[in-house]
Design a protein around this motif. Structure first.
Motif, PDB file in Angstrom:
ATOM      1  N   VAL A 108      -8.220  -2.732 -35.080  1.00  0.00           N
ATOM      2  CA  VAL A 108      -9.167  -3.534 -34.317  1.00  0.00           C
ATOM      3  C   VAL A 108      -9.857  -4.519 -35.262  1.00  0.00           C
ATOM      4  O   VAL A 108     -10.282  -4.153 -36.358  1.00  0.00           O
ATOM      5  N   PHE A 156     -14.000   1.970 -32.834  1.00  0.00           N
ATOM      6  CA  PHE A 156     -14.611   2.002 -31.504  1.00  0.00           C
ATOM      7  C   PHE A 156     -15.885   2.840 -31.514  1.00  0.00           C
ATOM      8  O   PHE A 156     -16.898   2.458 -30.928  1.00  0.00           O
ATOM      9  N   ILE A 205      -9.079  -6.998 -26.595  1.00  0.00           N
ATOM     10  CA  ILE A 205      -9.423  -6.411 -27.884  1.00  0.00           C
ATOM     11  C   ILE A 205      -8.619  -7.135 -28.948  1.00  0.00           C
ATOM     12  O   ILE A 205      -7.392  -7.106 -28.931  1.00  0.00           O
ATOM     13  N   GLU A 214     -10.749   3.135 -26.746  1.00  0.00           N
ATOM     14  CA  GLU A 214     -10.336   1.861 -26.152  1.00  0.00           C
ATOM     15  C   GLU A 214     -10.512   1.846 -24.635  1.00  0.00           C
ATOM     16  O   GLU A 214     -10.916   0.841 -24.052  1.00  0.00           O
ATOM     17  N   ASN A 238      -8.594   3.257 -35.640  1.00  0.00           N
ATOM     18  CA  ASN A 238      -9.082   2.494 -34.496  1.00  0.00           C
ATOM     19  C   ASN A 238     -10.150   3.260 -33.721  1.00  0.00           C
ATOM     20  O   ASN A 238     -11.131   2.669 -33.268  1.00  0.00           O
ATOM     21  N   TYR A 258     -14.145   1.215 -23.793  1.00  0.00           N
ATOM     22  CA  TYR A 258     -14.486  -0.172 -24.121  1.00  0.00           C
ATOM     23  C   TYR A 258     -14.027  -1.118 -23.010  1.00  0.00           C
ATOM     24  O   TYR A 258     -14.789  -1.965 -22.543  1.00  0.00           O
ATOM     25  N   LYS A 275      -6.957  -7.636 -32.409  1.00  0.00           N
ATOM     26  CA  LYS A 275      -6.430  -6.742 -33.443  1.00  0.00           C
ATOM     27  C   LYS A 275      -5.781  -7.571 -34.542  1.00  0.00           C
ATOM     28  O   LYS A 275      -5.288  -8.673 -34.301  1.00  0.00           O
TER      29      LYS A 275
END
Length: 91
Positions: A59, A30, A50, A38, A26, A41, A52
């Motif tokens: 993600v 990103f 987000i 995260e 993940n 973001y 997933k």
């Protein structure tokens, strides 16, 4: 990825990933989209959700800073040769 309670938190340390994990996967996604992790973001996109993949927790879709989207597969995308490029931030 350490969870910080403050959404404006700045990282206190940085290290490189040593091996592949779901967390590293993940982070890779990103960082490919131009974000640290995260937390950054959510901070930049002002709480945007987000998406997933339900099967893997990876993600699924991220919006870059220039408002274009990155779409990711269900399966692993961070290959073994790319793992050492992933930055893991500590808060």
């Amino acid at each position: 990825m350490s969870c910080a309670t403050d959404t404006n938190a700045k990282p206190k340390s940085m290290s490189r990933a040593k091996g592949w994990t779901a967390e590293v996967e993940n982070l890779y996604r990103f960082q490919q989209a131009g974000y640290r992790d995260e937390l950054e973001y959510i901070q930049v996109k002002q709480g945007a959700s987000i998406e997933k993949w339900p099967e893997t927790g990876f993600v699924k879709k991220l919006q870059r800073r220039d408002n274009t989207f990155y779409y990711y597969n269900r399966k692993r995308e961070c290959q073994d040769g790319d793992v050492h490029q992933v930055k893991v931030f500590g808060y």
